[in-house]
Design a protein around this motif. Structure first.
Motif, PDB file in Angstrom:
ATOM      1  N   SER A 295       0.830  -0.997  -0.104  1.00  0.00           N
ATOM      2  CA  SER A 295       0.408   0.177   0.407  1.00  0.00           C
ATOM      3  C   SER A 295       1.193   1.731   0.371  1.00  0.00           C
ATOM      4  CB  SER A 295      -0.808   0.211   1.312  1.00  0.00           C
ATOM      5  OG  SER A 295      -0.382   0.419   2.890  1.00  0.00           O
TER       6      SER A 295
ATOM      7  N   THR B 171      -1.868   4.361   3.736  1.00  0.00           N
ATOM      8  CA  THR B 171      -3.308   3.896   4.477  1.00  0.00           C
ATOM      9  C   THR B 171      -4.221   5.404   4.798  1.00  0.00           C
ATOM     10  OG1 THR B 171      -2.794   3.739   6.964  1.00  0.00           O
ATOM     11  CG2 THR B 171      -1.987   2.087   5.862  1.00  0.00           C
TER      12      THR B 171
ATOM     13  N   VAL C 122      -7.344   1.658   2.422  1.00  0.00           N
ATOM     14  CA  VAL C 122      -6.011   1.574   2.521  1.00  0.00           C
ATOM     15  C   VAL C 122      -5.802   2.135  -0.029  1.00  0.00           C
ATOM     16  CG1 VAL C 122      -4.254  -0.574   1.055  1.00  0.00           C
ATOM     17  CG2 VAL C 122      -5.496   0.297   3.432  1.00  0.00           C
TER      18      VAL C 122
ATOM     19  N   GLU D 235      -3.814   2.403  -3.269  1.00  0.00           N
ATOM     20  CA  GLU D 235      -2.404   1.959  -3.632  1.00  0.00           C
ATOM     21  C   GLU D 235      -1.821   3.207  -4.495  1.00  0.00           C
ATOM     22  OE1 GLU D 235      -3.665  -1.281  -6.095  1.00  0.00           O
ATOM     23  OE2 GLU D 235      -3.849  -2.502  -4.107  1.00  0.00           O
TER      24      GLU D 235
ATOM     25  N   GLY E 130      -8.691   2.514  -6.852  1.00  0.00           N
ATOM     26  CA  GLY E 130      -7.419   1.539  -6.003  1.00  0.00           C
ATOM     27  C   GLY E 130      -6.697   3.253  -5.253  1.00  0.00           C
TER      28      GLY E 130
ATOM     29  N   ALA F 241      -9.865   4.266  -3.889  1.00  0.00           N
ATOM     30  CA  ALA F 241      -9.576   3.899  -2.385  1.00  0.00           C
ATOM     31  C   ALA F 241     -10.929   4.474  -1.489  1.00  0.00           C
ATOM     32  CB  ALA F 241      -8.616   3.376  -2.203  1.00  0.00           C
TER      33      ALA F 241
END
Length: 461
Positions: free
Chosen positions: A2, A5, A22, A24, A36, A61
């Protein structure tokens, strides 16, 4: 692994999270967002908050926002802050603080992006490289690049740009580079700075962010080199000059079939490398890069070998053969310094009628007409047989040229595009250059369309 967070991002920004998440990656554009990513709702031409719902639907995300948009549920994954841009800057500073990467920052009136990409190519065989995408070099591009940096990065390469005084130093202090490089200082953004000396002072402010015992890589052959050196000295930097008489300098170079083979002497070591295009300015910046990555801690010969993987971006000096002509596409942007460098590349190409297609150079201030007229007297222009141009400023160049070297002139690039078939002929070596706002890049595309060679002709001797 990741990138961020929700807990780490909240700690970095002082924001409030509405749900655990989380991320990316980080995106500021729903058109290029990947599932993500953390979507950052920046306010620019459009307010990013208007696209938060779309970003979440596309798989983001979470979103970094200063308010919860009406079309987004209160329990959606968000990081709510007082102001999005300062929060992005905070993420960038936190990402810089948590990594052990060695950081190189690059600025200059010409060549920032190509030099950044050269450095990435030189370092890639020697570790994990994180480099700015495209030309992300402004007040949001630099923190975005930093915030995207994985914690396990070995080498980070940042590009720092400016349009007005006072912009580079804050970016450098955010980046905290171990090595800072200036490619050159030229007459760009003269409207804001008024003089070459003013531009040099602003460029030299990159040294204000250097880490202790950092290195300053400066061009040796400029009228304003002393301004750069004095600023580096004030910052306590270790100065390395590159140029004809520098600690890093080209010894020899030869162009063959669009490639340049170079031998250089860099900090006492002889290095050989090949560049995938022509141009003395590319050679000089590559030598500066080798000095920069060497003091950054890289192995010099491996760095020189890595340079062979570098390719210029579209519109940044790449050389191609198409439909019976040689085309140098340098259409991304222009100022007097970069134009002179590009014309020198044209002059050094193999035999063929030299044709220059030029668009207006913008942001040159009150002397812009005189600066355009002066192109006619550039030493690099003397071998150009024919000039086509577009834009009201370039008309002043056309009037200064001898009649037998004047080609077509039009008010805008669209007229040249419509007559693309008339601009060049078989065997020509064609150079295209202009500021982005001149839209001369469209002429390159029009020439490509006009000169497309049928597949059946490709095998003819």
């Amino acid at each position: 692994m990741s990138l961020w967070t929700s807990t780490d991002a909240a700690a970095a920004t002082g924001g409030r999270v509405t749900a655990d998440w989380v991320a990316e990656g980080i995106s500021i554009d729903t058109r290029t967002l990947r599932p993500g990513d953390l979507f950052v709702a920046l306010k620019d031409a459009r307010d990013g908050h208007d696209f938060v719902a779309q970003a979440l639907e596309n798989g983001a995300a979470a979103a970094l926002v200063s308010r919860i948009p009406e079309d987004v549920a209160p329990d959606a994954p968000l990081l709510v802050v007082d102001d999005v841009l300062p929060a992005l800057e905070a993420l960038g500073r936190a990402a810089r603080a948590r990594t052990r990467a060695r950081v190189l920052a690059i600025t200059g009136s010409v060549g920032k992006t190509s030099t950044k990409d050269m450095a990435a190519a030189a370092l890639s065989p020697q570790g994990r490289v994180h480099a700015a995408e495209a030309s992300l070099n402004n007040h949001w591009g630099v923190p975005l690049t930093l915030a995207r940096m994985p914690a396990d990065t070995d080498w980070a390469i940042l590009e720092l740009g400016m349009n007005h005084p006072g912009e580079i130093a804050p970016l450098s202090r955010m980046a905290r580079p171990h090595v800072a490089m200036i490619t050159t200082v030229g007459a760009a953004h003269m409207e804001a700075f008024g003089s070459l000396e003013g531009i040099a002072v602003e460029k030299a402010s990159i040294f204000e962010g250097l880490e202790p015992a950092g290195h300053a890589i400066i061009p040796e052959d400029l009228p304003v080199t002393q301004i750069l050196r004095d600023a580096a000295d004030r910052a306590g930097a270790i100065v390395v000059g590159f140029g004809r008489d520098g600690m890093a300098k080209p010894v020899s170079s030869a162009v063959a079939e669009g490639e340049t083979r170079v031998r250089a002497r860099v900090l006492g070591e002889t290095l050989d490398f090949t560049l995938s295009t022509a141009g003395a300015h590319f050679v000089m910046n590559a030598v500066g890069v080798l000095a920069a990555v060497t003091v950054l801690g890289a192995e010099p010969k491996a760095s020189a070998g890595g340079l062979s993987d570098w390719r210029p971006y579209k519109g940044r000096g790449g050389v191609e053969r198409i439909g019976g002509i040689t085309l140098i596409d340098d259409s991304y942007n222009a100022n007097p310094t970069s134009l002179a460098a590009g014309l020198a590349t044209l002059d050094a190409m193999p035999p063929g009628r030299r044709v220059a297609i030029l668009g207006d150079m913008l942001e040159l201030g009150e002397d812009e007409y005189a600066l355009h007229r002066a192109i006619a007297d550039y030493p690099q222009m003397q071998g150009v047989a024919l000039v086509h141009a577009c834009g009201p400023r370039m008309r002043h160049l056309m009037e200064a040229l001898p009649a037998d070297r004047r080609g077509l002139w039009s008010e805008d690039a669209a007229d040249l595009c419509a007559r693309a078939g008339e601009l060049v002929r078989d065997g020509d070596v064609v150079f295209v250059k202009g500021s982005k706002g001149s839209r001369v890049a469209s002429v390159v595309d029009a020439i490509r369309r006009a000169r497309q060679t049928p597949a059946s002709d490709n095998n003819k001797g």
